[in-house]
Enzyme design. Structure first.
Site, mmCIF file in Angstrom:
data_model
loop_
_atom_site.group_PDB
_atom_site.id
_atom_site.type_symbol
_atom_site.label_atom_id
_atom_site.label_comp_id
_atom_site.label_asym_id
_atom_site.label_seq_id
_atom_site.Cartn_x
_atom_site.Cartn_y
_atom_site.Cartn_z
ATOM 1 C CG HIS A 185 -0.320 0.196 2.760
ATOM 2 N ND1 HIS A 185 -0.164 1.473 3.024
ATOM 3 C CD2 HIS A 185 0.238 -0.554 3.405
ATOM 4 C CE1 HIS A 185 0.531 1.172 4.487
ATOM 5 N NE2 HIS A 185 0.645 0.029 4.480
ATOM 6 C CG ASP A 197 2.763 1.070 7.501
ATOM 7 O OD1 ASP A 197 2.425 0.317 6.696
ATOM 8 O OD2 ASP A 197 2.347 1.783 8.368
ATOM 9 C CD GLU A 231 -2.685 -1.295 5.852
ATOM 10 O OE1 GLU A 231 -2.626 -2.168 6.906
ATOM 11 O OE2 GLU A 231 -2.096 -0.156 6.024
ATOM 12 C CD GLU A 232 -1.245 3.152 7.586
ATOM 13 O OE1 GLU A 232 -1.928 2.674 8.584
ATOM 14 O OE2 GLU A 232 -0.254 2.595 7.245
ATOM 15 C CD GLU A 258 1.173 -3.443 6.079
ATOM 16 O OE1 GLU A 258 2.143 -2.581 6.923
ATOM 17 O OE2 GLU A 258 0.321 -2.788 5.959
ATOM 18 C CG HIS A 334 1.901 4.423 12.061
ATOM 19 N ND1 HIS A 334 0.522 4.075 12.150
ATOM 20 C CD2 HIS A 334 2.016 3.875 10.657
ATOM 21 C CE1 HIS A 334 0.143 3.337 11.441
ATOM 22 N NE2 HIS A 334 1.078 3.072 10.404
#
Length: 829
Positions: A185, A197, A231-232, A258, A334
């Site tokens: 993603h 990510d 995806e998030e 991932e 993140h």
């Protein structure tokens, strides 16, 4: 000074005697594995005993060497020379181009236009370059709309509208019946560039696509490369592909790429469901196989607050697959620190070679002891061992509680080995003390405690096997190797006792299961230590980490327990451990170890979420009942704002919020249903927000149905991210709605959460629900249901305000304040 050959009197526990010849040739009795069935007494045993310092040194060196081997293996990313099939330098260029756009939330220009445009351009270049080859490449840009319910974060419903998928199909020019899916993603959470990510995975997939499309050998089956743009937003785009795309029906297996950390080795942490052929194919095909079935069972147990597209393909597509992820350095997952320069080229090379080899996986798809007193004393010794575990854990948890009460929780977040010195020393010292007391009270000898450890590991092996858990292989290793080592060394021990030679050979026999077990311990701490920085304000992290350190100590010490009974004394070991514990406790109590760091080399940021929000509450007549605005602040770890208040004095306990139970989700704009994780939040008054595209919410119709319910239809027009909260009042319940399969799911203490997002050019969101009134309760809120809608502005000019900018500049450098503008509107019906 006594030497190793000193003959000593032992206080046996009435269970074991050994045959040994002393210097005079006298013989001591032995039989029945050393057990004679006689009552407890104090015979003389001629036996070589270890010096205390030597025993401690042997065990310490053994543990440290194996721990070093674990870290050495983790640093060895690529074994051998690159084959040339995958170009990591070119993949890094893709990574840098994708991340140069900055954060890429769903609905933003950065995600929907810039990144999509770059990916399509690169894919078109590959198609043009390989047009004359044996393969054909088909590109399809999908903008699905759909809805589903998921039991994640307590459970909620998701609705998405025109999110983006880029699906690329590579197959022989004659076509392919079976397809394998590779998924990454390219979207991110707000305020993070998302290099690990998951931009690096998309960069790797671009280069693997280039490599496979250019190879002359014909693929056995087709491959779909899915570049997933949502995806998030809780796995929305993958749901859109697997449930709506026409190619999905031909997919026979998938690989999901991932990240829960930054770089290092990517680990397979989920496979299945069932289908053992998939694991066999992975072992056959992968150049650098690296997997953990223990990780799978921990992840799928739900103790880790995270999920991946693997769930969607498994649950909604019924397709077997493999889930790979980077897990190292989850502290910056993140956050703004998740940048391309932190990902080593060797990590990219390794991941690329793995995925290239996985493309060949589908070719495997279609081919594919006993006497009475001994038992009694063994039971007593087992009880002592279990008691030592319980008392040790309890004692360490008391220390953890004291640290928490002193206000120094999470001191180990930036100083991990400080927790090992504090909690590890406490746990080790307590266990040695208990067994030293047991030794002096005649409750067992060394060999018996080896049997106890063997028995307990056997029990765990049986229990895990009966539950059908694959991680039963761990106790199997911890039974087989120590038992084999012990049997091979029985003669040595029988004649010479605990000699240095015996101890060294015994430790060598434990090396293989222990080095693997220590790798599993590394995985646990590598995952759970960073998670404590984002697990909310309600889970006490000291309890979690102290428990993990204690359990690791208990498990590692299992086959060293009998050493306590084979050393002359433990007083200096206990004194040393006590000294380490006291010094560390004093240092922690003085606040020497600050939990966070803003270091560019090794950041350990404190996560804080700020929303500049305006809240409006309407009564049953549609009139504004109250309205306020402020900066709503959430800390996502246990320390709350105690370290921030000195920098921002007005942010203190006087502005802490209280949950209004008569308002949906306490009356605050929760982006996800995580209020149970973060019950401590703060609200600083601030001017109203005025987004350029305010949310438009209206009731289109309200009518009674023929089956005794009230149907209400609404329309909403707003930003790309919104959350809908439904709270039926007492005496009323939702019977059906327009989401998911039509049945309202996941009643979160009387509330329902619907997560909404859209891509570009999405139409007005229209939804309905039916509510049934069972009994009227005049003491509750007015009406039969409260409906609230919150809007979240994650990008563009509406994301910032002057008040947000001003307070953001006041946060210390060791924080990561993620901020945006939001609104919250509540209506009663």
């Amino acid at each position: 000074m006594e030497g190793d050959t000193t003959v000593r009197r032992l206080k046996p526990f009435g269970i074991q005697h050994y045959v040994a010849h002393d210097s005079s040739g006298d013989q001591v009795r032995c039989g029945n594995n050393g057990y004679n069935g006689e009552p407890k007494r104090k015979p003389e045993v001629s036996l070589y005993l270890l010096r205390e310092g030597l025993a401690a040194s042997l065990v310490s060196v053994f543990i440290l060497v194996l721990w070093g081997l674990v870290h050495l293996s983790l640093q060895q990313l690529v074994v051998g020379k690159p084959t040339g099939e995958f170009n990591a330098v070119r993949a890094r260029q893709h990574l840098e181009q994708i991340t140069s756009a900055g954060p890429r939330p769903v609905g933003s220009q950065e995600n929907e236009v810039l990144t999509v445009g770059y990916l399509l351009k690169q894919i078109e270049n590959i198609r043009a370059e390989t047009a004359g080859g044996p393969h054909q490449l088909t590109i399809d840009v999908q903008h699905p709309t759909g809805t589903f319910s998921i039991d994640f974060l307590g459970g909620f419903t998701s609705f998405y509208d025109r999110v983006t998928n880029i699906a690329v199909r590579l197959e022989p020019k004659g076509g392919a019946e079976h397809l394998m899916l590779a998924n990454c993603h390219f979207d991110t959470v707000a305020n993070s560039p998302g290099a690990s990510d998951d931009a690096v995975s998309c960069a790797v997939m671009l280069e693997v696509l280039h490599s496979l499309a250019n190879q002359s050998a014909l693929l056995h089956h087709g491959v779909i490369f899915l570049f997933n743009g949502a995806e998030e937003n809780v796995l929305q785009a993958s749901h859109g592909f697997i449930t709506q795309h026409p190619w999905a029906k031909q997919v026979r297996a998938f690989i999901n790429l991932e990240a829960a950390g930054v770089g290092g080795k990517e680990v397979v942490f989920q496979t299945g469901p069932e289908n053992p052929w998939l694991v066999q194919a992975y072992v056959h095909a992968a150049k650098h196989p690296f997997a953990s079935v223990v990780g799978q069972e921990v992840f799928q147990s739900g103790v880790i607050p995270s999920d991946t597209d693997f769930r969607i393909y498994r649950d909604f597509g019924n397709i077997p697959g493999i889930d790979l992820a980077f897990i190292e350095n989850g502290f910056i997952y993140h956050t703004k620190y998740d940048t391309a320069n932190r990902i080593l080229t060797d990590s990219i090379q390794r991941a690329g070679e793995q995925l290239t080899s996985h493309a060949s996986m589908l070719k495997y798809l279609l081919h594919f002891y006993s006497r009475g007193r001994y038992v009694r004393d063994l039971a007593w010794a087992t009880g002592v061992a279990l008691l030592s575990w319980f008392v040790t854990l309890l004692s360490v948890l008391i220390v953890a509680l004291l640290v928490t009460l002193l206000g120094h929780s999470m001191f180990w977040y930036n100083h991990f080995y400080a927790s090992v010195c504090l909690y590890g020393a406490a746990a080790t010292g307590k266990m040695i003390l208990i067994h030293t007391l047991a030794k002096n009270l005649y409750y067992g000898l060394g060999d018996l405690y080896f049997d106890v450890s063997l028995l307990l590991w056997c029990c765990s092996l049986v229990w895990l096997t009966q539950r059908g858990l694959c991680s039963a292989y761990v106790p199997m290793l911890m039974v087989a190797f120590p038992l084999a080592a012990r049997l091979l060394l029985a003669k040595e021990f029988k004649h010479k006792g605990a000699s240095v030679k015996y101890c060294i050979l015994y430790l060598l026999g434990l090396a293989l299961p222990y080095v693997h077990f220590m790798f599993l311990i590394w995985v646990v701490f590598e995952i759970f230590t960073p998670i404590m920085g984002r697990s909310g304000t309600e889970i006490p992290p000291e309890v979690v980490l102290a428990s993990l350190v204690t359990l690791a100590t208990i498990f590692l010490s299992s086959f060293f327990l009998h050493f306590i009974y084979l050393v002359r004394s433990t007083k200096w070991i206990l004194a040393g451990l006590g000294f380490v514990f006291i010094i560390m406790f004093l240092l922690v109590s003085c606040g020497l170890f600050f939990p966070y760091s803003g270091s560019s080399d090794s950041p350990r940021p404190k996560r804080v979420f700020l929303q500049h929000t305006t809240r409006t509450f309407h009564n049953l007549q549609g009139q504004v009942e109250s309205r306020d605005s402020g900066l709503w602040i959430n800390s996502f770890d246990y320390t709350g704002i105690q370290h921030i208040t000195p920098h921002i004095p007005e942010l203190n306990e006087s502005v802490r919020t209280r949950c209004r139970e008569d308002r949906p989700f306490c009356g605050y704009p929760w982006f996800l249903p995580v209020k149970f994780l973060s019950k401590k939040n703060w609200y600083l008054p601030a001017p109203e927000v005025s987004p350029s595209s305010p949310v438009e919410f209206s009731l289109l119709s309200k009518e009674e149905t023929g089956w005794g319910t009230i149907k209400m239809t609404f329309s909403v027009k707003g930003p790309s991210h919104m959350s809908l909260y439904l709270m039926p009042h007492q005496g009323a319940k939702l019977s059906t709605w327009s989401f998911g399969d039509g049945t309202p799911r996941f009643d979160l203490s009387g509330e329902y959460f619907i997560f909404y997002s859209h891509g570009l050019d999405a139409p007005t969101w229209t939804f309905w629900f039916e509510i049934q009134v069972l009994t009227f309760y005049p003491s509750g809120p007015e009406g039969i249901i409260s409906v609230a809608i919150s809007s979240h502005y994650f990008f563009g000019k509406d994301q910032r305000t002057a008040q947000l900018e001003e307070i953001l500049h006041r946060f210390p450098t060791w924080t990561f304040p993620s901020s945006w503008v939001s609104t919250y509107d509540m209506y009663r019906y």
